[in-house]
Design a protein around this motif. Structure first.
Motif, short mmCIF file in Angstrom:
data_model
loop_
_atom_site.label_atom_id
_atom_site.label_comp_id
_atom_site.label_asym_id
_atom_site.label_seq_id
_atom_site.Cartn_x
_atom_site.Cartn_y
_atom_site.Cartn_z
N VAL A 289 44.10 36.86 -4.81
CA VAL A 289 44.18 38.23 -5.32
C VAL A 289 43.95 38.17 -6.84
O VAL A 289 44.14 37.14 -7.48
N SER A 290 43.56 39.31 -7.41
CA SER A 290 43.42 39.41 -8.85
C SER A 290 44.81 39.40 -9.50
O SER A 290 45.76 39.95 -8.92
N PRO A 291 45.02 38.76 -10.63
CA PRO A 291 44.03 38.18 -11.54
C PRO A 291 43.78 36.69 -11.33
O PRO A 291 43.20 36.04 -12.20
N TYR A 292 44.22 36.15 -10.20
CA TYR A 292 44.05 34.71 -9.98
C TYR A 292 42.63 34.34 -9.57
O TYR A 292 42.18 33.21 -9.82
N ILE A 293 41.93 35.28 -8.93
CA ILE A 293 40.54 35.04 -8.56
C ILE A 293 39.70 36.23 -9.00
O ILE A 293 40.22 37.30 -9.31
N ASN A 294 38.42 36.02 -9.05
CA ASN A 294 37.47 37.10 -9.33
C ASN A 294 37.26 37.88 -8.04
O ASN A 294 36.78 37.32 -7.04
N VAL A 295 37.62 39.17 -8.04
CA VAL A 295 37.56 39.96 -6.81
C VAL A 295 36.25 40.74 -6.68
O VAL A 295 36.13 41.62 -5.82
N HIS A 296 35.28 40.43 -7.50
CA HIS A 296 33.96 41.05 -7.32
C HIS A 296 33.43 40.61 -5.95
O HIS A 296 33.55 39.44 -5.57
N PRO A 297 32.84 41.55 -5.18
CA PRO A 297 32.37 41.20 -3.82
C PRO A 297 31.52 39.95 -3.75
O PRO A 297 31.61 39.17 -2.80
N SER A 298 30.72 39.72 -4.77
CA SER A 298 29.85 38.53 -4.73
C SER A 298 30.62 37.24 -4.96
O SER A 298 30.10 36.16 -4.67
N LYS A 299 31.85 37.36 -5.51
CA LYS A 299 32.62 36.17 -5.85
C LYS A 299 33.67 35.81 -4.79
O LYS A 299 34.16 34.67 -4.76
N ILE A 300 34.03 36.77 -3.97
CA ILE A 300 35.10 36.50 -3.01
C ILE A 300 34.70 35.43 -2.01
O ILE A 300 35.45 34.49 -1.74
N ASN A 301 33.50 35.56 -1.44
CA ASN A 301 33.06 34.58 -0.44
C ASN A 301 32.50 33.32 -1.05
O ASN A 301 32.49 32.26 -0.42
N ASN A 302 32.00 33.42 -2.30
CA ASN A 302 31.46 32.24 -2.98
C ASN A 302 31.84 32.29 -4.45
O ASN A 302 31.07 32.78 -5.29
N PRO A 303 33.04 31.77 -4.80
CA PRO A 303 33.48 31.83 -6.19
C PRO A 303 32.59 31.05 -7.16
O PRO A 303 32.71 31.23 -8.38
N CYS A 304 31.71 30.18 -6.63
CA CYS A 304 30.88 29.33 -7.50
C CYS A 304 29.45 29.85 -7.62
O CYS A 304 28.54 29.09 -8.01
N SER A 305 29.18 31.12 -7.32
CA SER A 305 27.80 31.62 -7.28
C SER A 305 27.11 31.55 -8.64
O SER A 305 25.89 31.42 -8.72
N ASP A 306 27.88 31.63 -9.74
CA ASP A 306 27.27 31.54 -11.08
C ASP A 306 26.63 30.19 -11.33
O ASP A 306 25.74 30.05 -12.18
N TYR A 307 27.08 29.18 -10.62
CA TYR A 307 26.59 27.82 -10.83
C TYR A 307 25.60 27.39 -9.74
O TYR A 307 25.25 26.21 -9.65
N GLU A 308 25.19 28.34 -8.93
CA GLU A 308 24.25 28.09 -7.83
C GLU A 308 24.77 27.00 -6.91
O GLU A 308 24.04 26.12 -6.46
#
Length: 473
Positions: free
Chosen positions: A184-203
């Motif tokens: 849950v926020s603020p422990y994780i990024n709750v943007h839809p693109s980040k919930i299933n893959n928190p590492c998407s910024d790093y491909e």
């Protein structure tokens, strides 16, 4: 039942039963006659509350016409004044040891004690270290992104550790679970693109954040353990502390899912490179419900993570004790000081410092932790919450080398050696209503699957009955 009875003025008894000595003492402080006699005393119960040295004469014609307080005095004085011994109501301490319950490590297993206010009972609990134990080792691993390299090193640990542990255990089983933080926020990024893959910024494709995921139940199949580790992927979260204590409590109390074996020594190994959240931290996420200390696994996923706060350190300590679990913390040196403070509050815990979680280092850490934890025999004594303020407890261990430790533990204990704990329990006062009360005290050697149950009956009323007061009118 074997029963020992001591009343004031008799010699303390010390008896040997199955290598366990039980001594019962009702100490009389060096006080004069005035301790018991007082014009304010009008009943037997009030008299005996003055202290274990006092007695009450309930003979109807005792000193006829005198004030009621004259019935309360030292037993020797009452006898001298003409009270027959059959009419004396006085403090007694009674201990009953149940010798019918078998034990290989802790004895005795069951004791019943009767106490009056101001009295105390002493007994000895023996704890024996066995030669070889089956061992259950549960790896609880922080799988946040910074732990990728450390997770890779685990892949070669299973078989190598099994071979090394044959020197100390006849039967090693391993289990595995992972954690990150509350999803849950603020422990994780709750943007839809980040919930299933928190590492998407790093491909990088990584798994969703989770409070605790039980992955592999205890197994002796090291090939299966290695296969499961190779399938693990990292995750990610936002803040620095992780949910390690939350996950530890679930791994401890979810016994059926984890597969802890009743007869095994249980080791819970937490691997992380960050500190852990503590109780009340969850208020940042609007979670204010205290943790209930229960198992909340559904399909091996911790479902209470977003509903309950992190457990307190005291709560976690209780659950580890209740479930006979030793805890091992394998942390990087940057976090060593934080965990050094934590392990002081967790009985039966061990802290290891690693620069890198390389397999040989981790194996040596586990072996050293196992030997250290088993060689230290420590005792935990807990009184029911409802009565904890009315009792006091003293513990004095006699170690195998003949020394007496100042704390409640002995170090350097070898297989087949026995530690004797001299335990004294005293009753300060009765409940506010003055009624008799039954209280349970648990004596638990840390990390052992056997314990001693002490059932205490506080005798606050007088057996001579309500007539005791009528003779004072």
């Amino acid at each position: 039942m074997t029963s020992w009875l001591r009343t004031h003025g008799s010699v303390p008894l010390c008896l040997l039963l199955c290598c366990v000595v039980v001594a019962v003492c009702a100490e009389a402080p060096g006080a004069g006659d005035g301790v018991c006699s007082s014009p304010s005393i009008t009943s037997c119960a009030e008299c005996l509350r003055r202290g274990p040295q006092c007695a009450w004469c309930f003979s109807e014609d005792f000193q006829d016409g005198s004030w009621p307080g004259q019935r309360c005095d030292l037993p020797v004085n009452l006898l001298r004044k003409g009270c027959g011994p059959e009419f004396l109501e006085q403090s007694e301490v009674k201990v009953e040891v149940n010798a019918t319950i078998g034990s290989t490590q802790v004895s005795p297993r069951d004791i019943n004690i009767t106490l009056r206010p101001g009295s105390e009972a002493s007994f000895i609990v023996a704890v024996k270290q066995l030669e070889r134990y089956p061992v259950d080792l549960y790896y609880l691993v922080d799988v946040s992104a910074s732990m990728q390299e450390n997770l890779d090193h685990l892949k070669t640990v299973g078989v190598a550790l099994s071979l090394r542990m044959t020197e100390h255990s006849s039967d090693l089983w391993l289990g595995f679970g992972s954690f990150v933080d509350k999803p849950v926020s603020p422990y994780i990024n709750v943007h839809p693109s980040k919930i299933n893959n928190p590492c998407s910024d790093y491909e990088i494709r990584c798994r969703p954040a989770h409070g605790f995921h039980h992955v592999l139940s205890m197994t002796g199949n090291m090939t299966e353990f290695t296969r499961v580790i190779k399938r693990q992927r990292i995750s990610g979260n936002m803040d620095t502390p992780e949910g390690g204590l939350d996950a530890m409590l679930q791994a401890a109390v979810c016994q059926k899912a984890v597969g802890w074996r009743p007869q095994a020594k249980r080791l819970l190994l937490l691997m992380t490179d960050q500190p852990s959240h503590l109780a009340l931290d969850s208020r940042l996420a609007g979670i204010v419900t205290p943790h209930d200390g229960l198992c909340h696994l559904e399909n091996n996923i911790y479902t209470g993570s977003t509903r309950m706060d992190h457990p307190s350190v005291g709560q976690l300590s209780d659950k580890l004790l209740d479930n006979h679990i030793y805890s091992i913390f394998a942390v990087e040196k940057q976090q060593y000081q934080w965990y050094e403070e934590l392990v002081r509050l967790l009985p039966g815990s061990y802290l290891g410092k690693l620069g890198l979680f390389q397999a040989p280092n981790l194996i040596e850490l586990v072996l050293d932790a196992y030997k250290r934890l088993l060689s230290e025999v420590a005792l935990s004594v807990s009184v029911e919450d409802k009565a904890v303020s009315r009792y006091w407890v003293s513990v004095s261990p006699l170690c195998p080398d003949g020394s007496t430790a100042k704390d409640q533990s002995c170090s350097g204990v070898q297989p087949d050696q026995t530690v004797y704990f001299n335990i004294t329990i005293g009753l300060r006062s009765c409940p506010d209503n003055g009624e008799d009360e039954d209280v349970q005290v648990m004596v638990r050697p840390v990390g052992y699957n056997e314990s001693t149950v002490i059932r205490i009956h506080s005798k606050c009323s007088c057996s001579c009955g309500p007539e005791a007061r009528s003779w004072t009118d």
